[in-house]
Design a protein around this motif. Structure first.
Motif, PDB file in Angstrom:
ATOM      1  N   UNK A 181     -59.544  75.015 -14.153  1.00  0.00           N
ATOM      2  CA  UNK A 181     -60.196  76.307 -14.436  1.00  0.00           C
ATOM      3  C   UNK A 181     -60.997  76.807 -13.241  1.00  0.00           C
ATOM      4  N   UNK A 182     -61.605  75.887 -12.508  1.00  0.00           N
ATOM      5  CA  UNK A 182     -62.393  76.271 -11.332  1.00  0.00           C
ATOM      6  C   UNK A 182     -61.516  76.557 -10.120  1.00  0.00           C
ATOM      7  N   UNK A 183     -60.575  75.652  -9.846  1.00  0.00           N
ATOM      8  CA  UNK A 183     -59.760  75.792  -8.641  1.00  0.00           C
ATOM      9  C   UNK A 183     -58.908  77.052  -8.662  1.00  0.00           C
ATOM     10  N   UNK A 184     -58.367  77.398  -9.824  1.00  0.00           N
ATOM     11  CA  UNK A 184     -57.470  78.552  -9.886  1.00  0.00           C
ATOM     12  C   UNK A 184     -58.211  79.885  -9.839  1.00  0.00           C
ATOM     13  N   UNK A 185     -59.536  79.858  -9.871  1.00  0.00           N
ATOM     14  CA  UNK A 185     -60.310  81.088  -9.705  1.00  0.00           C
ATOM     15  C   UNK A 185     -60.801  81.265  -8.265  1.00  0.00           C
ATOM     16  N   UNK A 186     -60.481  80.312  -7.416  1.00  0.00           N
ATOM     17  CA  UNK A 186     -60.920  80.355  -6.020  1.00  0.00           C
ATOM     18  C   UNK A 186     -59.835  81.002  -5.164  1.00  0.00           C
ATOM     19  N   UNK A 187     -60.090  82.176  -4.575  1.00  0.00           N
ATOM     20  CA  UNK A 187     -59.062  82.823  -3.744  1.00  0.00           C
ATOM     21  C   UNK A 187     -58.572  81.948  -2.594  1.00  0.00           C
ATOM     22  N   UNK A 188     -59.434  81.049  -2.087  1.00  0.00           N
ATOM     23  CA  UNK A 188     -59.021  80.179  -0.982  1.00  0.00           C
ATOM     24  C   UNK A 188     -58.005  79.127  -1.423  1.00  0.00           C
ATOM     25  N   UNK A 189     -57.839  78.964  -2.747  1.00  0.00           N
ATOM     26  CA  UNK A 189     -56.799  78.071  -3.246  1.00  0.00           C
ATOM     27  C   UNK A 189     -55.433  78.509  -2.740  1.00  0.00           C
ATOM     28  N   UNK A 190     -55.240  79.814  -2.632  1.00  0.00           N
ATOM     29  CA  UNK A 190     -53.971  80.342  -2.134  1.00  0.00           C
ATOM     30  C   UNK A 190     -53.763  79.898  -0.683  1.00  0.00           C
ATOM     31  N   UNK A 191     -54.783  80.060   0.147  1.00  0.00           N
ATOM     32  CA  UNK A 191     -54.697  79.650   1.548  1.00  0.00           C
ATOM     33  C   UNK A 191     -54.321  78.178   1.646  1.00  0.00           C
ATOM     34  N   UNK A 192     -55.077  77.349   0.927  1.00  0.00           N
ATOM     35  CA  UNK A 192     -54.896  75.902   1.030  1.00  0.00           C
ATOM     36  C   UNK A 192     -53.494  75.480   0.588  1.00  0.00           C
ATOM     37  N   UNK A 193     -53.000  76.061  -0.489  1.00  0.00           N
ATOM     38  CA  UNK A 193     -51.701  75.668  -1.014  1.00  0.00           C
ATOM     39  C   UNK A 193     -50.573  76.131  -0.107  1.00  0.00           C
ATOM     40  N   UNK A 194     -50.590  77.399   0.284  1.00  0.00           N
ATOM     41  CA  UNK A 194     -49.512  77.927   1.122  1.00  0.00           C
ATOM     42  C   UNK A 194     -49.492  77.249   2.494  1.00  0.00           C
ATOM     43  N   UNK A 195     -50.652  77.083   3.098  1.00  0.00           N
ATOM     44  CA  UNK A 195     -50.685  76.479   4.434  1.00  0.00           C
ATOM     45  C   UNK A 195     -50.363  74.991   4.383  1.00  0.00           C
ATOM     46  N   UNK A 196     -50.734  74.311   3.294  1.00  0.00           N
ATOM     47  CA  UNK A 196     -50.358  72.895   3.162  1.00  0.00           C
ATOM     48  C   UNK A 196     -48.846  72.756   3.052  1.00  0.00           C
ATOM     49  N   UNK A 197     -48.223  73.651   2.300  1.00  0.00           N
ATOM     50  CA  UNK A 197     -46.770  73.602   2.160  1.00  0.00           C
ATOM     51  C   UNK A 197     -46.047  73.985   3.434  1.00  0.00           C
ATOM     52  N   UNK A 198     -46.576  74.986   4.138  1.00  0.00           N
ATOM     53  CA  UNK A 198     -45.956  75.438   5.390  1.00  0.00           C
ATOM     54  C   UNK A 198     -46.142  74.450   6.531  1.00  0.00           C
ATOM     55  N   UNK A 199     -47.305  73.791   6.550  1.00  0.00           N
ATOM     56  CA  UNK A 199     -47.761  72.955   7.677  1.00  0.00           C
ATOM     57  C   UNK A 199     -48.133  73.794   8.892  1.00  0.00           C
ATOM     58  N   UNK A 200     -48.279  75.089   8.707  1.00  0.00           N
ATOM     59  CA  UNK A 200     -48.690  75.997   9.781  1.00  0.00           C
ATOM     60  C   UNK A 200     -49.704  76.988   9.214  1.00  0.00           C
ATOM     61  N   UNK A 201     -50.608  77.500  10.057  1.00  0.00           N
ATOM     62  CA  UNK A 201     -51.515  78.556   9.590  1.00  0.00           C
ATOM     63  C   UNK A 201     -50.728  79.817   9.253  1.00  0.00           C
ATOM     64  N   UNK A 202     -51.240  80.552   8.281  1.00  0.00           N
ATOM     65  CA  UNK A 202     -50.683  81.849   7.908  1.00  0.00           C
ATOM     66  C   UNK A 202     -51.644  82.917   8.393  1.00  0.00           C
ATOM     67  N   UNK A 203     -51.133  84.026   8.860  1.00  0.00           N
ATOM     68  CA  UNK A 203     -51.979  85.067   9.441  1.00  0.00           C
ATOM     69  C   UNK A 203     -52.973  85.607   8.415  1.00  0.00           C
TER      70      UNK A 203
END
Length: 283
Positions: free
Chosen positions: A153-175
């Motif tokens: 409930x807490x993690x999915x309300x954090x906008x930075x969750x998107x950054x962390x998940x996408x960049x972890x999967x990519x292994x590269x920073x996203x603009x």
């Protein structure tokens, strides 16, 4: 070529859709591109113009509950594979897509594959990009933790969750420009986080993958699997065996790409996709 955005109402649901329409439409089937978790149709915006410039009408929706599509509460939408498949089927009928090429990616890509297996007459060619198709697949902790009681409930309300998940999967920073678009729904409304949470808690991934692996054994349509080898969550080894077993399949490996190849390696994905679509069928 026109790259457009629009909203389409289908029953009680509203879909946000990106479209790339050719300047000189040709007699080619449309291409429907389905994004992964927790991404958006924005991830296809580099590839879509390439398709349109060659005469393909490219269509990319945000899944229900994601991006800028409807985010119904769980009492109004079950967020199960069956609910997503039904919603997708209704959208396809609304768009009057009698036959098309289907591109799927990521953990939500399983829904697209299930749709294809249930509706083979609709699919001309299937393209799978780093999606769960082997029963050896397990939901990675990075994503699984988002569905845990209380913590989720807490993690999915954090906008930075998107950054962390996408960049972890990519292994590269996203603009920052791209992340701004991916974060925006979570910054606008708490319903975006609740939809992500409901998806994780109702997605029945193991059952879905079992259906997919079994269904692909009898799948006859031309199929291209594009695989980023640096994917931290999905191993290529079982995928190689599945690709080899397909009656009409092939595997393209991208050595430097991660879980979301279209984010950083869109040119290579586009080249492989277009080469596959333009190849003459073997009778």
């Amino acid at each position: 070529m026109v790259l457009d955005k629009k909203n389409i109402s289908v029953g009680s649901l509203e879909w946000f859709i990106r479209e790339a329409t050719p300047d000189n439409p040709r007699d080619k089937l449309p291409v429907l591109l389905l994004h992964g978790f927790p991404s958006q149709s924005h991830s296809w915006t580099v590839i879509m113009p390439d398709l349109a410039n060659l005469g393909y009408h490219a269509i990319a929706p945000d899944w229900i509950g994601f991006g800028f599509s409807s985010r119904p509460e769980k009492n109004d939408f079950a967020y199960t594979p069956e609910a997503f498949i039904k919603a997708l089927s209704d959208l396809i009928e609304e768009l009057r897509l009698d036959k098309f090429h289907l591109v799927v990616q990521g953990f939500l890509g399983s829904v697209g594959i299930q749709y294809a297996l249930q509706n083979p007459d609709k699919i001309e060619r299937l393209i799978i990009i780093n999606a769960p198709i082997s029963t050896q697949t397990r939901l990675p902790w990075k994503i699984k933790q988002l569905g845990l009681p209380l913590v989720g409930e807490m993690l999915t309300q954090d906008p930075l969750m998107i950054d962390r998940t996408l960049e972890a999967g990519c292994r590269y920073p996203i603009s920052d420009a791209d992340l701004d678009i991916y974060r925006r729904p979570l910054l606008q409304t708490s319903s975006a986080g609740r939809a992500i949470l409901a998806t994780l808690r109702n997605f029945k991934l193991s059952d879905a993958i079992a259906q997919i692996e079994s269904g692909l054994k009898g799948w006859q349509k031309p199929t291209l699997i594009i695989w980023g080898l640096r994917d931290p969550w999905l191993d290529v080894n079982p995928v190689e065996k599945i690709a080899a077993s397909l009656a009409n399949g092939e595997l393209v490996k991208l050595a430097e790409a991660g879980h979301y190849p279209q984010e950083h390696w869109s040119e290579k994905v586009s080249d492989a996709l277009i080469s596959f679509l333009q190849r003459q069928p073997v009778n």
